[in-house]
Scaffold this active site. Structure first.
Site, short mmCIF file in Angstrom:
data_model
loop_
_atom_site.label_atom_id
_atom_site.label_comp_id
_atom_site.label_asym_id
_atom_site.label_seq_id
_atom_site.Cartn_x
_atom_site.Cartn_y
_atom_site.Cartn_z
CB SER A 57 47.31 14.04 26.55
OG SER A 57 47.94 13.36 25.47
CG HIS A 96 48.62 8.85 26.03
ND1 HIS A 96 47.20 8.81 25.90
CD2 HIS A 96 48.82 10.30 25.96
CE1 HIS A 96 46.52 9.82 25.84
NE2 HIS A 96 47.56 10.76 25.76
CG ASP A 123 45.14 6.52 27.04
OD1 ASP A 123 44.66 7.57 27.50
OD2 ASP A 123 46.17 6.25 26.29
#
Lengths: 180, 167
Positions: A57, A96, A123
């Site tokens: 990701s 992230h 998210d």
């Protein structure tokens, strides 16, 4: 007193002293590895100072199998930083990037929103149901350093435990049989 | 003493040490680069500006972003992540950072860019404080190395004042 000498020589033939020596050496290796890990935790302030990237990701920045070094520190979290966070009821931590930060004036509490560079959406769907922001206590650390590929060893060992046992067995066998 | 295992072990240890040393040197060499990036941002239009049903203000902007980040690239640079954030203070919050646009620059050839865009992420306040609000537009970048330490910095650019009325 001949029987004492006999006993000693039979122990010598078992090489008890050498076996003990090897056990101590092995123990030293394990203990020093543990010490280094715990020291890293103290220095970085992060409960897991080194993490392996498990998903794509954050591509192309981080790929599966890359290693990240984390640091927590006292500095406030700011937009753009890459953080590792742990959502309640989710086992695996996520790496992230922070895209929004709202920091309270009175309490200093922060609301953080994250997103993977390679994901289209933020998210919120990954957070716990009804949770729209991450808080400081969800954050395990922020990424400060990067090393490619090294984490593959961990991924392989986690996904194919057989290889892990073979490796541990082989190392143990070597440790026992090797002479100095 | 000099068995096969012993030699293999010594060779492996030596190889890993050299590799680690080379990674460290590559990371340290980034420090000798002193970049001088430039950037300019204009708010061209306010597309709409409203209070959402839940009471938070939301605004949609059209932006013109130009930047030259070529000097950030060194031989140890994998990519540069660049983003534009609106930063402002409200009575409740000491700092609000809202990312409006971001992009990944994969190589030096793409580091000089010009883009005309609406905000990629929703510009929503926590509350209803955006009318007549001054905010700073800040261009941040994070340099992701091939190996080693990550770098980041920013340019704070001229501010912008939102209108007094919803539209």
């Amino acid at each position: 007193m001949g029987w004492i000498e006999d006993g000693i020589s039979s122990i010598r033939s078992f090489q008890l002293r050498q076996a003990l020596h090897q056990a101590v050496t092995l123990g030293m290796i394990v203990a020093s590895a543990l010490m280094i890990w715990k020291m890293l935790i103290c220095v970085t302030g992060s409960e897991s100072p080194v993490v392996v990237v498990l998903s794509g990701s954050m591509e192309p920045g981080f790929q599966r199998g890359d290693i990240l070094f984390l640091n927590m520190g006292r500095d406030p979290i700011r937009a753009g930083e890459i953080v590792v966070y742990n959502v309640d009821k989710r086992e695996i931590p996520i790496v992230h990037r922070v895209i929004k930060v709202h920091e309270r004036k009175d309490t200093g509490e922060v609301d953080i929103l994250t997103k993977g560079d390679n994901n289209d959406d933020d998210d919120i769907s990954l957070y716990a149901p009804g949770q729209f922001w991450l808080k400081r206590h969800h954050i395990m650390g922020r990424a400060v350093g990067f090393l490619p590929y090294v984490g593959w060893a961990t991924i392989i060992m986690t996904e194919k435990p057989v290889i892990k046992y073979i490796l541990i067995g082989a190392l143990g066998f070597l440790a026992i049989t090797s002479k100095d | 003493m000099h068995s096969f295992g012993y030699r293999a072990n010594a060779l492996l240890t030596f190889a890993i040490t050299i590799l680690a040393l080379m990674c460290a040197i590559a990371s340290v060499s980034d420090n000798f680069n002193s970049p001088s990036p430039t950037s300019q941002v204009q708010v061209l239009n306010i597309n709409w500006f409203q209070k959402k049903p839940d009471g938070d203000d939301e605004v949609s902007l059209t932006l013109n972003i130009s930047a030259n980040l070529e000097s950030l690239f060194t031989w140890n640079t994998k990519q540069v992540f660049v983003f534009l954030a609106a930063e402002y203070e409200t009575p409740k919050n000491m700092l609000n950072q809202v990312s409006l646009w971001d992009g990944i620059i994969p190589s030096k050839e793409h580091a000089k860019f010009w883009i005309h865009t609406t905000n990629k992420y929703r510009f929503i306040d926590q509350g209803s404080n955006l009318r007549g609000k001054d905010f700073n537009l800040t261009l941040h970048w994070h340099v992701m190395p091939k190996t080693g330490k990550m770098f980041s910095d920013k340019i704070v650019m001229s501010g912008y004042r939102l209108p007094q009325l919803y539209r």
